[in-house]
Design a protein around this motif. Structure first.
Motif, PDB file in Angstrom:
ATOM      1  N   ASP A 547       3.095 -18.405 -11.049  1.00 53.51           N
ATOM      2  CA  ASP A 547       1.923 -18.244 -11.915  1.00 53.51           C
ATOM      3  C   ASP A 547       0.698 -18.769 -11.174  1.00 53.51           C
ATOM      4  O   ASP A 547       0.025 -19.690 -11.631  1.00 53.51           O
ATOM      5  N   LEU A 548       0.414 -18.156 -10.062  1.00 54.05           N
ATOM      6  CA  LEU A 548      -0.670 -18.595  -9.174  1.00 54.05           C
ATOM      7  C   LEU A 548      -1.928 -17.787  -9.494  1.00 54.05           C
ATOM      8  O   LEU A 548      -1.948 -16.561  -9.373  1.00 54.05           O
ATOM      9  N   THR A 549      -2.956 -18.505  -9.882  1.00 51.14           N
ATOM     10  CA  THR A 549      -4.167 -17.821 -10.334  1.00 51.14           C
ATOM     11  C   THR A 549      -5.039 -17.409  -9.150  1.00 51.14           C
ATOM     12  O   THR A 549      -5.194 -18.173  -8.197  1.00 51.14           O
ATOM     13  N   ARG A 554      -9.727 -19.782  -3.394  1.00 54.99           N
ATOM     14  CA  ARG A 554      -8.457 -19.492  -2.715  1.00 54.99           C
ATOM     15  C   ARG A 554      -8.552 -18.183  -1.937  1.00 54.99           C
ATOM     16  O   ARG A 554      -7.993 -18.045  -0.853  1.00 54.99           O
ATOM     17  N   LEU A 716      -3.689 -29.334 -16.121  1.00 59.42           N
ATOM     18  CA  LEU A 716      -2.782 -29.527 -14.988  1.00 59.42           C
ATOM     19  C   LEU A 716      -3.566 -30.069 -13.787  1.00 59.42           C
ATOM     20  O   LEU A 716      -4.597 -29.507 -13.424  1.00 59.42           O
ATOM     21  N   GLY A 719      -4.917 -27.816 -10.533  1.00 59.92           N
ATOM     22  CA  GLY A 719      -4.749 -26.390 -10.842  1.00 59.92           C
ATOM     23  C   GLY A 719      -6.092 -25.707 -11.050  1.00 59.92           C
ATOM     24  O   GLY A 719      -7.140 -26.350 -11.085  1.00 59.92           O
ATOM     25  N   SER A 720      -6.013 -24.404 -11.197  1.00 60.64           N
ATOM     26  CA  SER A 720      -7.247 -23.641 -11.366  1.00 60.64           C
ATOM     27  C   SER A 720      -7.869 -23.906 -12.733  1.00 60.64           C
ATOM     28  O   SER A 720      -9.070 -23.707 -12.915  1.00 60.64           O
ATOM     29  N   GLU A 770      -2.748 -21.910 -19.556  1.00 65.42           N
ATOM     30  CA  GLU A 770      -3.057 -20.483 -19.422  1.00 65.42           C
ATOM     31  C   GLU A 770      -2.343 -19.690 -20.521  1.00 65.42           C
ATOM     32  O   GLU A 770      -1.193 -19.980 -20.860  1.00 65.42           O
TER      33      GLU A 770
HETATM   34  N1  ASP Z   1      -1.929 -21.194 -12.610  1.00 66.24           N
HETATM   35  C1  ASP Z   1      -2.798 -22.273 -12.281  1.00 66.24           C
HETATM   36  C2  ASP Z   1      -3.088 -22.329 -10.815  1.00 66.24           C
HETATM   37  O1  ASP Z   1      -2.759 -21.405 -10.138  1.00 66.24           O
HETATM   38  C3  ASP Z   1      -2.291 -23.564 -12.773  1.00 66.24           C
HETATM   39  C4  ASP Z   1      -3.148 -24.089 -13.886  1.00 66.24           C
HETATM   40  O2  ASP Z   1      -4.141 -24.723 -13.611  1.00 66.24           O
HETATM   41  O3  ASP Z   1      -2.854 -23.867 -15.058  1.00 66.24           O
HETATM   42  O4  ASP Z   1      -3.677 -23.235 -10.340  1.00 66.24           O
END
Ligand code: ASP
Length: 953
Positions: A547-549, A554, A716, A719-720, A770
């Motif tokens: 689940d990488l945003t 990035r 988190l 995290g993004s 998310e």
């Molecule tokens: N999916 C996020 C990320 O890629 C994680 C988050 O911050 O919820 O950083």
């Protein structure tokens, strides 16, 4: 007959004889001098060979005899000069020292430093000077128009010699511009530049001047004589994926080998070579399995053809001794190939001059006389005007002797594939690179094999350890996408690779999981990325799937595939729990003050009514309606009745007795009005307060959350989501970010931890998560809810090292999966079918329930009722005992007897009458006493009334 035959034969012979044309071929050979430095072996051999081999047969237009055709065979006779010292004047001295030197043109030398002096000497002698090399444009030549006396230019017949070199190699400016266009096409932003000598630096500077200077560029000088590992290592640390490499073609393999040893040559690197001769080592370059591009003036594919007209010749170009195995023409450097073009072009020009005038050879003593050659200007002019086609395509010059109207080819090696021409650049338009990739470039390409290392991060439902089926459980179906892991990402990868395999890509993969890896955040202090992104940058993996945003930051360092899921940030929070209603919650609609004021109003109104009804005559009534002239009037509105009426009214029950006087009725009316308002608002408030009696103030939006202090909120770490708050321009979000950072305990290391905190936090903690993960959690944890809408909108994508050549393939596969709705199916499987989904179905949010009150809500009312009943029993008992006492006093009987008799009579539920208890011995006296009392009272009333009448009169 015989005579006739002889005559006919003679006639036929005459006829035949008159048809015979005698073809006479004459060789016309002109010297052409070539100046070569010692090391330019191939060029020298190519020059020698090409000049000799090329000849032009053309009819001699000056011949007028019909039966005699003269063919002139135009040939060039090469004279090679190899000066021992390479200073410019010694070259010319050397040229002059050669006896019987009569060159019609001089070629070289290819060293740009000395070439200017030769050009000047040629200009004095009016002998065209020819070049075939990369020539940095000298400012004086660039700016100046050729040394032409304008007065002398009149017609084409008398051209004037120009002090120029006619260069068969494309102009340096054009090449630089074409390379700039190439970088533009590839959209290179930051890149590194490597060069090995001053000419290289000049070339690079020109390219950079044409391209943008807004990007940071690392420039390093390579040393061809030592190793350059340090430089390549440095580039690797700088995460440079793109390199412009300027070096001699002979050093290319050396440099790339050095770069490979520090992992700077792999699938993700892209090298642009400024050497137009890189085609010579194309096969070696292919083995580096990297991406390499260069421009060339020759069509590499054509040159590779064994049938190429130069194929039989080039063997002699590479060695003084005749070679048996000729190398392919593509192995010969451009400067050597150009010799062929020079020979044929000069011959054509020469022949054209020959048509115009007799070519006298230059004076034998070229250097002594110092008299310009009379044909030189004409020949130079013809060479400039001539258009021909050679190995390097169309050959045409402008007045400065620069090549025009030619095409450069873009050669690209993509991974381990063979070099292909993917586009062209045309000098006439000086526009962008015109790309013409083979249509099979995307999927269905040639077979490529590769094993991909895929990194991920454990988080449900994307990627986690596989759940093994319990032994003997036949109903259990184990996931088979991967031996160790399962989840959405595992299925997604499986489908992507299945799709690619269908398109003949021999790709395999394996998952790699490193514990506690974060998603990826840039640490400005360490100047390093951590987490999955850091691993990609270190080339520890080829893909990161979880689940990488996709974020802008990035995207600047790694590549992302097209999105496979869309989402936004939202709030995960607990559902409100109902407060067990208070015992006397029915009092809630009003505050204590209101109750007190209402009670006071009740007492006051009862008193006012009492007073009014005492005063109002209409409320004084005849107790004996049959007695028209009653002796006394009766008023039923004692205080007890007044209080009863007001009580009945406010309870909306009414009362059997009502006042008759206008004043007291008005009091009632006002009270009823008040009672209506009070009762209705009470009922409305009561129902509202009973149905929304929740534990705490509900958080229903992010603004609401930001405003309050009671509920903590977090996200988190690294995290993004946290980054969203950090980079937001919105004041509220910025403040929230500062709050979170100021109290770092609110930050968690995984979504699961965030969920746990919300669940156990009793409404004291909200977590930014998310939306698609929230959706997953809500289906499994019924205590949770999503608060408000989404704060932003973004996507998940597959990350890969920057410049990844596999991105197109993976994108194609994802798009295909999207179109076939396979992505939706995988999502449904992991969100809605697998592991405890739907367990919250049927449970409703208490928030949404309206109306249904439980026993708890009415407990207080029941209690009041019970207490009221108990009190009423006591009052009744008190009344009963009072009556017993009255009878005892009145009838002079014992308490016990009265009590038993009265109780028996009262509890005899089938009897509606009961006897009046009398003491037989005392009965009359009681009666007489009673009536006497009554009579006395009545007499007193009459007396009072008569006195009142008197006073009135
Ligand atoms: N999916 C996020 C990320 O890629 C994680 C988050 O911050 O919820 O950083």
């Amino acid at each position: 007959m015989f005579f006739l035959c002889v005559l006919w034969l003679l006639f036929a012979a005459k006829q035949c004889y008159s048809q015979v044309v005698v073809v006479e071929t004459s060789d016309i050979s002109y010297q052409i001098a070539g100046i070569f430095e010692k090391q330019a072996v191939t060029q020298r051999l190519a020059f020698n060979e090409s000049m000799r081999q090329n000849q032009l047969s053309a009819p001699d237009v000056s011949a007028n005899d019909e039966n005699e055709k003269r063919i002139k065979n135009w040939r060039l006779d090469p004279v090679i000069l190899q000066p021992s010292r390479s200073d410019s004047y010694s070259v010319w001295r050397h040229l002059c020292s050669v006896k019987s030197m009569q060159p019609i043109a001089i070629f070289g030398p290819q060293n740009p430093i000395f070439d200017g002096a030769i050009r000047d000497q040629c200009a004095i002698a009016n002998i065209p000077h020819i070049q075939a090399t990369w020539q940095p444009t000298e400012p004086d030549i660039e700016e100046e128009t050729p040394d032409v006396n304008k007065d002398e230019i009149n017609t084409e017949q008398t051209p004037v010699y120009k002090n120029i070199s006619i260069n068969f190699y494309p102009p340096a400016d054009d090449i630089s511009f074409a390379y700039a266009m190439l970088l533009e096409y590839y959209r290179w932003d930051n890149f590194a530049v490597l060069y090995e000598d001053d000419y290289g630096l000049t070339r690079i500077q020109k390219i950079l001047a044409e391209y943008s200077n807004k990007y940071p560029i690392t420039v390093r000088r390579l040393n061809p004589n030592t190793d350059n590992f340090k430089i390549f290592k440095e580039l690797s640390e700088f995460k440079e994926y793109r390199v412009v490499l300027d070096c001699h073609v002979d050093h290319l393999v050396k440099y790339l080998t050095e770069a490979r040893s520090v992992n700077m040559v792999n699938h993700y690197q892209h090298y642009v070579l400024t050497s137009m001769d890189a085609s010579m080592v194309a096969k070696d370059l292919t083995q580096f399995q990297s991406n390499i591009t260069w421009l060339s003036i020759t069509d590499f594919e054509t040159l590779q053809d064994a049938q190429h007209f130069l194929a039989p010749r080039v063997g002699k170009w590479t060695s003084e001794t005749t070679q048996l195995d000729s190398p392919p023409v593509s192995d010969i450097e451009t400067e050597a190939l150009l010799m062929n073009d020079i020979a044929s072009h000069v011959l054509k020009a020469l022949q054209k001059v020959g048509d115009i005038k007799d070519i006298t050879k230059p004076d034998e003593e070229l250097c002594k006389n110092r008299e310009p050659w009379s044909v030189g200007a004409l020949l130079q002019n013809e060479i400039l005007k001539m258009q021909s086609t050679g190995v390097t395509g169309n050959i045409e010059f402008n007045e400065f002797g620069h090549r025009v109207n030619y095409t450069l080819y873009v050669n690209e090696i993509h991974l381990s594939k063979n070099p292909a021409i993917i586009g062209t650049w045309r000098s006439d338009t000086r526009g962008e690179i015109v790309v013409d990739r083979p249509s099979s470039e995307l999927l269905n390409q040639q077979q490529t094999s590769k094993h991909f290392i895929i990194i991920s991060r454990k988080a449900k439902p994307y990627f986690y350890d596989k759940t093994k089926c319990p032994e003997g459980d036949e109903t259990c179906v184990e996931e088979d996408a991967d031996p160790k892991y399962e989840g959405f990402s595992v299925d997604l990868v499986k489908h992507i690779f299945d799709t690619l395999r269908k398109h003949n890509f021999n790709y395999t993969y394996s998952f790699f999981h490193d514990k506690d890896k974060s998603y990826g955040k840039y640490d400005p202090e360490m100047k390093k990325w951590d987490g999955l992104i850091g691993d990609l940058l270190d080339k520890k993996a080829d893909l990161a799937v979880c689940d990488l945003t996709i974020t802008q930051e990035r995207k600047e360092v790694v590549d992302f595939s097209v999105p496979f899921m869309s989402l936004g940030i939202s709030i995960l929070y607990t559902k409100e729990r109902k407060i067990p209603p208070a015992m006397f919650s029915f009092l809630n609609p009003y505050t204590f003050d209101v109750w007190m004021y209402t009670a006071t109003a009740y007492c006051l109104v009862s008193i006012v009514l009492f007073v009014c009804s005492r005063i109002s005559p209409a409320d004084w009534e005849n107790p004996q309606p049959c007695d028209k002239e009653p002796e006394e009037l009766e008023n039923i509105w004692n205080f007890k009745n007044c209080a009863w009426l007001t009580m009945g009214s406010i309870m909306t029950q009414g009362c059997d007795i009502l006042p008759k006087a206008i004043g007291s009725r008005w009091v009632c009316a006002m009270w009823w009005f008040f009672a209506v308002i009070v009762c209705q608002t009470y009922i409305a408030q009561l129902s509202a307060s009973m149905t929304t009696a929740m534990e705490s103030d509900p958080i229903d939006s992010v603004e609401n959350l930001a405003k309050q202090q009671k509920v903590l909120y977090g996200a988190l770490r690294g995290g993004s989501t946290l980054d969203f708050f950090k980079g937001s321009k919105d004041k509220t979000f910025r403040r929230m970010y500062e709050n979170m950072i100021a109290n770092p305990v609110v930050l968690v290391t995984s979504n699961d931890e965030g969920e746990r905190r919300v669940d156990k936090g009793d409404g004291k903690y909200a977590f930014f998560m998310e939306s698609c993960t929230i959706e997953y959690k809500l289906k499994r944890n019924c205590n949770l809810k999503k608060v408000g809408g989404e704060l932003d909108s973004k996507d998940y994508g597959i990350a890969m090292p920057a410049n990844s050549p596999f991105r197109t393939h993976i994108n194609q596969a994802i798009l295909e999966l999207k179109e076939l709705t396979i992505l939706d199916k995988i999502k449904r499987k992991w969100w809605e079918d697998k592991y405890g989904a739907n367990q919250c179905e049927g449970t409703t949010d208490e928030n949404d329930v309206e109306g249904d009150l439980e026993m708890d809500n009415l407990m207080g009312a029941f209690l009041v009722l019970i207490l009221g009943l108990v009190v009423s029993l006591f009052i009744t008992a008190a009344e009963f005992f009072n009556e017993v006492r009255n009878i005892v006093v009145r009838e002079q009987v014992s308490h016990k007897e009265v009590f038993i008799k009265e109780l028996k009579a009262s509890l005899n539920f089938f009897q509606l009458q009961k006897p009046v208890l009398r003491n037989p011995s005392r009965a009359p006296s009681v009666t007489s006493t009673e009536s006497a009392k009554k009579n006395t009272k009545r007499a007193a009333n009459i007396e009072n009334f008569i006195e009142f009448e008197k006073e009135v009169q």
